[in-house]
Motif scaffolding. Structure first.
Motif, PDB file in Angstrom:
ATOM      1  N   GLY A   1       0.423  -1.410  -0.387  1.00 51.55           N
ATOM      2  CA  GLY A   1       0.159   0.332   0.345  1.00 51.55           C
ATOM      3  C   GLY A   1       1.161   0.948  -0.221  1.00 51.55           C
ATOM      4  O   GLY A   1       0.755   2.142  -0.464  1.00 51.55           O
ATOM      5  N   HIS A   2       1.579   1.330   0.766  1.00 55.44           N
ATOM      6  CA  HIS A   2       2.662   2.122   0.641  1.00 55.44           C
ATOM      7  C   HIS A   2       3.477   2.677  -1.081  1.00 55.44           C
ATOM      8  O   HIS A   2       3.501   3.945  -0.871  1.00 55.44           O
ATOM      9  CB  HIS A   2       3.565   2.118   1.898  1.00 55.44           C
ATOM     10  CG  HIS A   2       3.535   2.325   3.096  1.00 55.44           C
ATOM     11  ND1 HIS A   2       3.193   1.461   4.141  1.00 55.44           N
ATOM     12  CD2 HIS A   2       3.156   3.394   3.663  1.00 55.44           C
ATOM     13  CE1 HIS A   2       2.754   1.996   5.353  1.00 55.44           C
ATOM     14  NE2 HIS A   2       2.854   3.416   5.570  1.00 55.44           N
ATOM     15  N   GLY A   3       3.486   1.421  -0.936  1.00 54.84           N
ATOM     16  CA  GLY A   3       4.599   1.408  -2.370  1.00 54.84           C
ATOM     17  C   GLY A   3       3.985   2.261  -3.525  1.00 54.84           C
ATOM     18  O   GLY A   3       4.027   2.681  -4.612  1.00 54.84           O
ATOM     19  N   ARG A   4       2.159   2.421  -3.281  1.00 59.99           N
ATOM     20  CA  ARG A   4       1.430   2.149  -4.688  1.00 59.99           C
ATOM     21  C   ARG A   4       1.233   3.706  -4.194  1.00 59.99           C
ATOM     22  O   ARG A   4       0.883   4.280  -4.898  1.00 59.99           O
ATOM     23  CB  ARG A   4       0.525   1.383  -4.117  1.00 59.99           C
ATOM     24  CG  ARG A   4       0.271   0.465  -4.573  1.00 59.99           C
ATOM     25  CD  ARG A   4      -0.913  -0.772  -4.595  1.00 59.99           C
ATOM     26  NE  ARG A   4      -0.491  -2.206  -5.460  1.00 59.99           N
ATOM     27  CZ  ARG A   4      -1.972  -2.732  -5.716  1.00 59.99           C
ATOM     28  NH1 ARG A   4      -3.062  -3.047  -5.803  1.00 59.99           N
ATOM     29  NH2 ARG A   4      -1.401  -4.022  -6.073  1.00 59.99           N
ATOM     30  N   VAL A   5       1.041   4.585  -3.565  1.00 55.85           N
ATOM     31  CA  VAL A   5       1.043   5.246  -3.189  1.00 55.85           C
ATOM     32  C   VAL A   5       1.735   6.719  -3.212  1.00 55.85           C
ATOM     33  O   VAL A   5       2.174   7.257  -3.668  1.00 55.85           O
ATOM     34  CB  VAL A   5       0.854   5.690  -1.300  1.00 55.85           C
ATOM     35  CG1 VAL A   5       0.784   7.178  -0.783  1.00 55.85           C
ATOM     36  CG2 VAL A   5      -0.486   5.748  -0.995  1.00 55.85           C
TER      37      VAL A   5
ATOM     38  N   ARG B   1       4.438   5.210  -5.211  1.00 54.53           N
ATOM     39  CA  ARG B   1       4.385   5.975  -7.192  1.00 54.53           C
ATOM     40  C   ARG B   1       3.447   6.540  -7.647  1.00 54.53           C
ATOM     41  O   ARG B   1       3.817   7.054  -8.636  1.00 54.53           O
ATOM     42  CB  ARG B   1       4.261   3.773  -7.146  1.00 54.53           C
ATOM     43  CG  ARG B   1       3.791   4.312  -8.738  1.00 54.53           C
ATOM     44  CD  ARG B   1       4.070   2.677  -8.992  1.00 54.53           C
ATOM     45  NE  ARG B   1       5.058   1.962  -8.986  1.00 54.53           N
ATOM     46  CZ  ARG B   1       4.439   0.697  -7.676  1.00 54.53           C
ATOM     47  NH1 ARG B   1       3.464   0.483  -7.735  1.00 54.53           N
ATOM     48  NH2 ARG B   1       6.194   0.534  -7.869  1.00 54.53           N
ATOM     49  N   LEU B   2       2.033   6.896  -6.523  1.00 54.08           N
ATOM     50  CA  LEU B   2       1.138   7.723  -7.624  1.00 54.08           C
ATOM     51  C   LEU B   2       1.686   8.916  -6.886  1.00 54.08           C
ATOM     52  O   LEU B   2       0.858  10.037  -8.296  1.00 54.08           O
ATOM     53  CB  LEU B   2      -0.507   7.176  -6.714  1.00 54.08           C
ATOM     54  CG  LEU B   2      -1.611   8.074  -7.129  1.00 54.08           C
ATOM     55  CD1 LEU B   2      -1.896   7.947  -8.276  1.00 54.08           C
ATOM     56  CD2 LEU B   2      -2.361   7.877  -5.633  1.00 54.08           C
ATOM     57  N   VAL B   3       2.225   8.879  -5.781  1.00 51.01           N
ATOM     58  CA  VAL B   3       2.448  10.924  -5.858  1.00 51.01           C
ATOM     59  C   VAL B   3       2.736  11.540  -6.388  1.00 51.01           C
ATOM     60  O   VAL B   3       3.297  12.083  -7.115  1.00 51.01           O
ATOM     61  CB  VAL B   3       2.855  11.060  -4.233  1.00 51.01           C
ATOM     62  CG1 VAL B   3       3.350  11.764  -4.083  1.00 51.01           C
ATOM     63  CG2 VAL B   3       1.307  10.372  -3.496  1.00 51.01           C
TER      64      VAL B   3
ATOM     65  N   GLN C   1       3.356  15.463   2.551  1.00 52.59           N
ATOM     66  CA  GLN C   1       4.112  16.194   2.128  1.00 52.59           C
ATOM     67  C   GLN C   1       3.654  16.769   0.969  1.00 52.59           C
ATOM     68  O   GLN C   1       2.614  17.661  -0.182  1.00 52.59           O
ATOM     69  CB  GLN C   1       5.251  16.937   2.294  1.00 52.59           C
ATOM     70  CG  GLN C   1       4.931  17.577   3.940  1.00 52.59           C
ATOM     71  CD  GLN C   1       6.622  18.754   4.953  1.00 52.59           C
ATOM     72  OE1 GLN C   1       7.773  18.208   3.971  1.00 52.59           O
ATOM     73  NE2 GLN C   1       6.525  19.631   5.875  1.00 52.59           N
ATOM     74  N   LEU C   2       4.227  16.111   0.034  1.00 52.11           N
ATOM     75  CA  LEU C   2       3.725  15.644  -2.037  1.00 52.11           C
ATOM     76  C   LEU C   2       2.884  15.075  -2.118  1.00 52.11           C
ATOM     77  O   LEU C   2       2.427  15.744  -3.121  1.00 52.11           O
ATOM     78  CB  LEU C   2       5.303  14.509  -2.070  1.00 52.11           C
ATOM     79  CG  LEU C   2       6.801  15.187  -1.726  1.00 52.11           C
ATOM     80  CD1 LEU C   2       7.989  14.069  -2.352  1.00 52.11           C
ATOM     81  CD2 LEU C   2       7.056  16.706  -2.731  1.00 52.11           C
TER      82      LEU C   2
ATOM     83  N   LEU D   1      -4.978  10.705   0.828  1.00 54.82           N
ATOM     84  CA  LEU D   1      -3.115  10.437   0.415  1.00 54.82           C
ATOM     85  C   LEU D   1      -2.276  10.636   1.805  1.00 54.82           C
ATOM     86  O   LEU D   1      -1.482   9.677   2.152  1.00 54.82           O
ATOM     87  CB  LEU D   1      -2.369   9.753  -0.115  1.00 54.82           C
ATOM     88  CG  LEU D   1      -3.138   9.005  -1.583  1.00 54.82           C
ATOM     89  CD1 LEU D   1      -2.359   9.353  -2.791  1.00 54.82           C
ATOM     90  CD2 LEU D   1      -3.635   7.472  -1.343  1.00 54.82           C
ATOM     91  N   ALA D   2      -2.253  12.239   1.625  1.00 53.47           N
ATOM     92  CA  ALA D   2      -1.414  12.930   2.494  1.00 53.47           C
ATOM     93  C   ALA D   2      -2.050  11.682   4.365  1.00 53.47           C
ATOM     94  O   ALA D   2      -1.013  12.046   4.731  1.00 53.47           O
ATOM     95  CB  ALA D   2      -1.619  14.258   2.450  1.00 53.47           C
TER      96      ALA D   2
END
Length: 72
Positions: free
Chosen positions: A6-10, A12-14, A55-56, A65-66
């Motif tokens: 989940g972290h990896g997908r977030v 990558r999306l950001v 922050q990004l 997502l943040a």
């Protein structure tokens, strides 16, 4: 999906939403591009990195997502 995935997908999306390569994101955060690759695949970022990524996510217009990254 595991929390790591989940972290990896977030991340990558950001990164993609900001139009950054893994290398550019790494430079912006002060990490190596290998570290960013690991985050996007299997390794969970530390608390400081998660805060920076949150922050990004805000900057990318992804406030939900943040918040998720801040709670991780």
């Amino acid at each position: 999906m595991t929390r790591r995935q989940g972290h990896g997908r977030v991340i990558r999306l950001v990164r993609q939403r900001l139009g950054l390569t893994q290398e550019q994101l790494a430079d912006r955060l002060g990490y190596s591009d290998e570290t960013v690759r690991n985050w996007e695949s299997t390794q969970r970022p530390g608390a400081f990195a998660l805060g920076c990524i949150a922050q990004l996510a805000d900057e990318a217009g992804l406030p939900c997502l943040a918040q998720t990254m801040r709670l991780a």
